[in-house]
Design a protein around this motif. Sequence first.
Motif, PDB file in Angstrom:
ATOM      1  N   ALA A  99      -9.614   0.402   5.645  1.00  0.00           N
ATOM      2  CA  ALA A  99      -8.879   0.855   4.226  1.00  0.00           C
ATOM      3  C   ALA A  99     -10.078   1.209   3.209  1.00  0.00           C
ATOM      4  O   ALA A  99     -11.229   0.790   3.501  1.00  0.00           O
TER       5      ALA A  99
ATOM      6  N   TYR B 265       0.858  -1.350  -0.101  1.00  0.00           N
ATOM      7  CA  TYR B 265       0.154  -0.117  -0.212  1.00  0.00           C
ATOM      8  C   TYR B 265       0.918   1.233  -0.032  1.00  0.00           C
ATOM      9  O   TYR B 265       0.815   2.226  -0.733  1.00  0.00           O
ATOM     10  N   THR B 266       2.045   1.244   0.851  1.00  0.00           N
ATOM     11  CA  THR B 266       2.934   2.622   0.976  1.00  0.00           C
ATOM     12  C   THR B 266       3.847   2.672   0.101  1.00  0.00           C
ATOM     13  O   THR B 266       4.456   3.745  -0.325  1.00  0.00           O
TER      14      THR B 266
ATOM     15  N   ARG C  20      -6.424   7.704   0.034  1.00  0.00           N
ATOM     16  CA  ARG C  20      -5.265   8.835   0.548  1.00  0.00           C
ATOM     17  C   ARG C  20      -5.431   9.099   1.997  1.00  0.00           C
ATOM     18  O   ARG C  20      -4.805   9.856   2.465  1.00  0.00           O
TER      19      ARG C  20
ATOM     20  N   GLY D 119      -1.786   8.014   4.809  1.00  0.00           N
ATOM     21  CA  GLY D 119      -2.229   7.565   3.496  1.00  0.00           C
ATOM     22  C   GLY D 119      -1.543   8.270   2.342  1.00  0.00           C
ATOM     23  O   GLY D 119      -2.106   7.852   1.215  1.00  0.00           O
TER      24      GLY D 119
ATOM     25  N   GLY E 118      -5.340   6.654   4.606  1.00  0.00           N
ATOM     26  CA  GLY E 118      -4.630   6.099   5.272  1.00  0.00           C
ATOM     27  C   GLY E 118      -5.426   4.637   5.811  1.00  0.00           C
ATOM     28  O   GLY E 118      -6.441   4.466   5.452  1.00  0.00           O
ATOM     29  N   ARG E 119      -4.859   4.157   6.621  1.00  0.00           N
ATOM     30  CA  ARG E 119      -5.314   2.792   7.069  1.00  0.00           C
ATOM     31  C   ARG E 119      -5.053   2.445   8.833  1.00  0.00           C
ATOM     32  O   ARG E 119      -4.168   3.275   9.340  1.00  0.00           O
TER      33      ARG E 119
END
Length: 270
Positions: A73, A10-11, A83, A130, A85-86
Motif C-alpha cells: 500500500a 481505503y475505498t 491511487r 485504487g 491500489g493495494r
Amino acid sequence: MDIRSRILTYTADFAPDDPYTPPSESRLEELAHGVGRLLDGDAAEAERLLAPLGLGVTRLTDTDSGRRYDEIAALRPNGEAARWGRLYLTADSDVRWNVQVPHPVSDRDTEALGVRLLENTPSGALVVAGAHRRAGRSDAADVAHREDSAFHTIVVELQKRGVPGLQLHGFGESDGRPYEAVVSGGSAQSTSREATGLADRLEADGLRVCRGWSARCPLEGTTNVQGMSAERRHAGFLHVELAPDARDDGPDSDETADALGDLLRNWSTD
C-alpha cells in the motif's frame, strides 16, 4: 488489525471526479519486480524495491481470523501511489488463488464481497484498484480495460506464477438483464470445470445465471485485459458479474459468497 475496516476505509471515499494518472512504464516495471519478490517470499527485498515508488510492505494480523497478510500500500495517503491500489497476500501459506476488484465503489459492494472472500477463505490474495472507475480522463482508471495500471501489473505477476483469479463486477437492475449473475471466462469462450461448477452452484442456490460459454450474455468480459492476459499465460480466470441483490448484505449475497468461497477452496486444493 481489522482487515475489513482497513480496506473498506481505503475505498470509501473513491469518487468519479478524483484525479488519476496511470503510472509510467518504468514505474510499472519497478512495481512488477517488487510484487514478484514478495510473491516469491522475499518481503525485505520487495520492500526495498517498492519504497522508491512510495509503496510499503506491511505484515498484518487480522483480529477476527488470526490470519496474517502482507499488504502492499502507499506510504503516504495523499501520495501518487495511493491511487494505484493495494495487494493483500496471505502470509501463512502459498498463494493458491486471487480475487480481483477492478471497480470498487463504482461496482457497489464488490469491494466488500472481495474482503469477505479474503477473510473467510485461506490461501489467497486480494487485488483492489485504487480509484473510482471514472476517475481521471478518458477512462484512465478503468483498469479492467487498461494494461497501464498497477492493478493489471499485480494481476499479471500472479498469473505468471499460475495463480488463478476471480474478478468481481456488478451491474444494475434492468429489464434487459433477467439474471442475478453472469459467469464467463472473459475472453476465453470455452468452458471450464470451475466455471460450470460455479454456475451450477449458484443456480442450485436459486440465482438465475447466464453462462457466457453457452448463451449470449451481457457483460461477458470478452474485452477484459486481465482475462486476455490469463488466456495467453494459460492461467485460470473467471469473470463474474453480479446484480445488486447478489452482492449486498441480503440472503442472495450470502449464497453468492458461499458459492464463490467454495470455488476458491477448490482452487486451493487443486
